[in-house]
Design a protein around this motif. Structure first.
Motif, PDB file in Angstrom:
ATOM      1  N   GLY A 103       0.824  -1.215   0.000  1.00 62.30           N
ATOM      2  CA  GLY A 103       0.000   0.000   0.000  1.00 62.30           C
ATOM      3  C   GLY A 103       0.850   1.255   0.000  1.00 62.30           C
ATOM      4  O   GLY A 103       0.570   2.204  -0.744  1.00 62.30           O
ATOM      5  N   VAL A 104       1.894   1.255   0.818  1.00 65.48           N
ATOM      6  CA  VAL A 104       2.819   2.393   0.842  1.00 65.48           C
ATOM      7  C   VAL A 104       3.507   2.528  -0.522  1.00 65.48           C
ATOM      8  O   VAL A 104       3.660   3.640  -1.047  1.00 65.48           O
ATOM      9  CB  VAL A 104       3.866   2.230   1.965  1.00 65.48           C
ATOM     10  CG1 VAL A 104       4.969   3.274   1.854  1.00 65.48           C
ATOM     11  CG2 VAL A 104       3.192   2.299   3.334  1.00 65.48           C
ATOM     12  N   ALA A 105       3.907   1.407  -1.101  1.00 65.67           N
ATOM     13  CA  ALA A 105       4.589   1.434  -2.400  1.00 65.67           C
ATOM     14  C   ALA A 105       3.693   1.992  -3.491  1.00 65.67           C
ATOM     15  O   ALA A 105       4.126   2.801  -4.316  1.00 65.67           O
ATOM     16  CB  ALA A 105       5.056   0.028  -2.774  1.00 65.67           C
ATOM     17  N   LEU A 106       2.437   1.575  -3.497  1.00 69.74           N
ATOM     18  CA  LEU A 106       1.517   2.059  -4.525  1.00 69.74           C
ATOM     19  C   LEU A 106       1.152   3.524  -4.319  1.00 69.74           C
ATOM     20  O   LEU A 106       0.994   4.280  -5.280  1.00 69.74           O
ATOM     21  CB  LEU A 106       0.253   1.199  -4.550  1.00 69.74           C
ATOM     22  CG  LEU A 106       0.448  -0.222  -5.073  1.00 69.74           C
ATOM     23  CD1 LEU A 106      -0.841  -1.017  -4.904  1.00 69.74           C
ATOM     24  CD2 LEU A 106       0.873  -0.199  -6.527  1.00 69.74           C
ATOM     25  N   ASN A 107       1.009   3.922  -3.063  1.00 69.56           N
ATOM     26  CA  ASN A 107       0.643   5.292  -2.765  1.00 69.56           C
ATOM     27  C   ASN A 107       1.754   6.273  -3.140  1.00 69.56           C
ATOM     28  O   ASN A 107       1.483   7.345  -3.667  1.00 69.56           O
ATOM     29  CB  ASN A 107       0.291   5.433  -1.277  1.00 69.56           C
ATOM     30  CG  ASN A 107      -0.274   6.778  -0.947  1.00 69.56           C
ATOM     31  OD1 ASN A 107      -1.018   7.363  -1.725  1.00 69.56           O
ATOM     32  ND2 ASN A 107       0.090   7.289   0.220  1.00 69.56           N
ATOM     33  N   LEU A 109       4.557   5.420  -5.058  1.00 73.72           N
ATOM     34  CA  LEU A 109       5.354   4.918  -6.174  1.00 73.72           C
ATOM     35  C   LEU A 109       6.800   4.656  -5.748  1.00 73.72           C
ATOM     36  O   LEU A 109       7.753   5.030  -6.417  1.00 73.72           O
ATOM     37  CB  LEU A 109       5.310   5.881  -7.359  1.00 73.72           C
ATOM     38  CG  LEU A 109       3.944   6.047  -8.025  1.00 73.72           C
ATOM     39  CD1 LEU A 109       4.015   7.124  -9.093  1.00 73.72           C
ATOM     40  CD2 LEU A 109       3.447   4.740  -8.596  1.00 73.72           C
ATOM     41  N   ALA A 110       6.944   4.000  -4.620  1.00 75.64           N
ATOM     42  CA  ALA A 110       8.260   3.708  -4.048  1.00 75.64           C
ATOM     43  C   ALA A 110       8.635   2.255  -4.334  1.00 75.64           C
ATOM     44  O   ALA A 110       8.065   1.326  -3.753  1.00 75.64           O
ATOM     45  CB  ALA A 110       8.246   3.954  -2.548  1.00 75.64           C
ATOM     46  N   THR A 111       9.571   2.067  -5.231  1.00 71.82           N
ATOM     47  CA  THR A 111       9.942   0.707  -5.642  1.00 71.82           C
ATOM     48  C   THR A 111      10.628  -0.064  -4.525  1.00 71.82           C
ATOM     49  O   THR A 111      10.500  -1.290  -4.463  1.00 71.82           O
ATOM     50  CB  THR A 111      10.856   0.743  -6.884  1.00 71.82           C
ATOM     51  OG1 THR A 111      12.010   1.551  -6.598  1.00 71.82           O
ATOM     52  CG2 THR A 111      10.126   1.289  -8.083  1.00 71.82           C
ATOM     53  N   ASP A 112      11.348   0.604  -3.634  1.00 75.25           N
ATOM     54  CA  ASP A 112      11.986  -0.102  -2.518  1.00 75.25           C
ATOM     55  C   ASP A 112      10.935  -0.776  -1.633  1.00 75.25           C
ATOM     56  O   ASP A 112      11.130  -1.897  -1.171  1.00 75.25           O
ATOM     57  CB  ASP A 112      12.825   0.854  -1.662  1.00 75.25           C
ATOM     58  CG  ASP A 112      14.129   1.227  -2.333  1.00 75.25           C
ATOM     59  OD1 ASP A 112      14.510   0.550  -3.310  1.00 75.25           O
ATOM     60  OD2 ASP A 112      14.764   2.196  -1.889  1.00 75.25           O
ATOM     61  N   PHE A 113       9.823  -0.090  -1.416  1.00 77.12           N
ATOM     62  CA  PHE A 113       8.752  -0.685  -0.615  1.00 77.12           C
ATOM     63  C   PHE A 113       8.097  -1.845  -1.354  1.00 77.12           C
ATOM     64  O   PHE A 113       7.674  -2.815  -0.732  1.00 77.12           O
ATOM     65  CB  PHE A 113       7.725   0.374  -0.222  1.00 77.12           C
ATOM     66  CG  PHE A 113       8.190   1.264   0.883  1.00 77.12           C
ATOM     67  CD1 PHE A 113       8.017   0.899   2.206  1.00 77.12           C
ATOM     68  CD2 PHE A 113       8.828   2.463   0.608  1.00 77.12           C
ATOM     69  CE1 PHE A 113       8.460   1.715   3.239  1.00 77.12           C
ATOM     70  CE2 PHE A 113       9.272   3.293   1.625  1.00 77.12           C
ATOM     71  CZ  PHE A 113       9.096   2.910   2.940  1.00 77.12           C
ATOM     72  N   ALA A 114       8.016  -1.763  -2.661  1.00 75.33           N
ATOM     73  CA  ALA A 114       7.465  -2.877  -3.439  1.00 75.33           C
ATOM     74  C   ALA A 114       8.360  -4.103  -3.302  1.00 75.33           C
ATOM     75  O   ALA A 114       7.871  -5.230  -3.147  1.00 75.33           O
ATOM     76  CB  ALA A 114       7.309  -2.476  -4.903  1.00 75.33           C
ATOM     77  N   VAL A 115       9.674  -3.902  -3.335  1.00 72.68           N
ATOM     78  CA  VAL A 115      10.615  -5.015  -3.160  1.00 72.68           C
ATOM     79  C   VAL A 115      10.474  -5.611  -1.763  1.00 72.68           C
ATOM     80  O   VAL A 115      10.495  -6.830  -1.588  1.00 72.68           O
ATOM     81  CB  VAL A 115      12.067  -4.553  -3.431  1.00 72.68           C
ATOM     82  CG1 VAL A 115      13.067  -5.621  -3.052  1.00 72.68           C
ATOM     83  CG2 VAL A 115      12.246  -4.156  -4.889  1.00 72.68           C
ATOM     84  N   MET A 116      10.296  -4.749  -0.762  1.00 65.71           N
ATOM     85  CA  MET A 116      10.090  -5.239   0.607  1.00 65.71           C
ATOM     86  C   MET A 116       8.821  -6.086   0.683  1.00 65.71           C
ATOM     87  O   MET A 116       8.803  -7.138   1.328  1.00 65.71           O
ATOM     88  CB  MET A 116       9.980  -4.071   1.578  1.00 65.71           C
ATOM     89  CG  MET A 116      11.249  -3.337   1.830  1.00 65.71           C
ATOM     90  SD  MET A 116      10.940  -2.006   3.011  1.00 65.71           S
ATOM     91  CE  MET A 116      11.755  -0.652   2.195  1.00 65.71           C
ATOM     92  N   GLY A 117       7.772  -5.632   0.027  1.00 60.90           N
ATOM     93  CA  GLY A 117       6.525  -6.400   0.010  1.00 60.90           C
ATOM     94  C   GLY A 117       6.701  -7.749  -0.658  1.00 60.90           C
ATOM     95  O   GLY A 117       6.167  -8.756  -0.192  1.00 60.90           O
TER      96      GLY A 117
END
Length: 139
Positions: A103-107, A109-117
């Protein structure tokens, strides 16, 4: 069952080796997270999650192997049930945190958070697969 009988010492040494490696990866994760006190760079979180993921997988496989080595059927069933419950709780926690991180990544647009997810989702999925394997074996 000719193929399933293994010397106990090989099983025990494998379990000890995997346990030691998992501790090493958890320590590496802590070191990576401690770097956040010096530098606020999200890559350290990604590295820590990767190390925790590897440590968790090694620990799960170690537990699965050690369960197969218990000769008393009742004790094996009891420990298997406890292990499966523990893996389910940890996997649900991984999935829940992954949803928040996605959710944080999509909100933002943070790719590092997407990788964490993705790391958290992978860890939860592997734990579910190992626990399912334990259930299907009827250990």
């Amino acid at each position: 069952m000719k193929g399933t009988s293994r010397p106990k010492s090989k099983v025990e040494s494998t379990v000890r080796f995997y346990d030691l490696l998992s501790v090493v990866f958890f320590v590496l994760a802590v070191l990576s997270l401690s770097m956040l006190t010096l530098y606020l760079i999200t890559d350290f979180i990604v590295l820590a999650l990767g190390a925790m993921d590897i440590g968790t997988v090694l620990n799960a496989v170690s537990r699965m192997i050690s369960l197969r080595n218990i000769s008393d059927a009742n004790e094996r069933q009891r420990k298997a049930a406890t292990t499966v419950k523990f893996f389910h709780i940890v996997s649900y926690a991984c999935f829940g945190i992954a949803a928040i991180v996605f959710g944080v990544a999509l909100n933002g647009l943070a790719t590092d958070f997407a990788v964490m997810g993705l790391e958290l989702t992978g860890c939860g999925t592997i734990l579910r697969a190992v626990s399912r394997d334990i259930q299907l074996e009827g250990v």
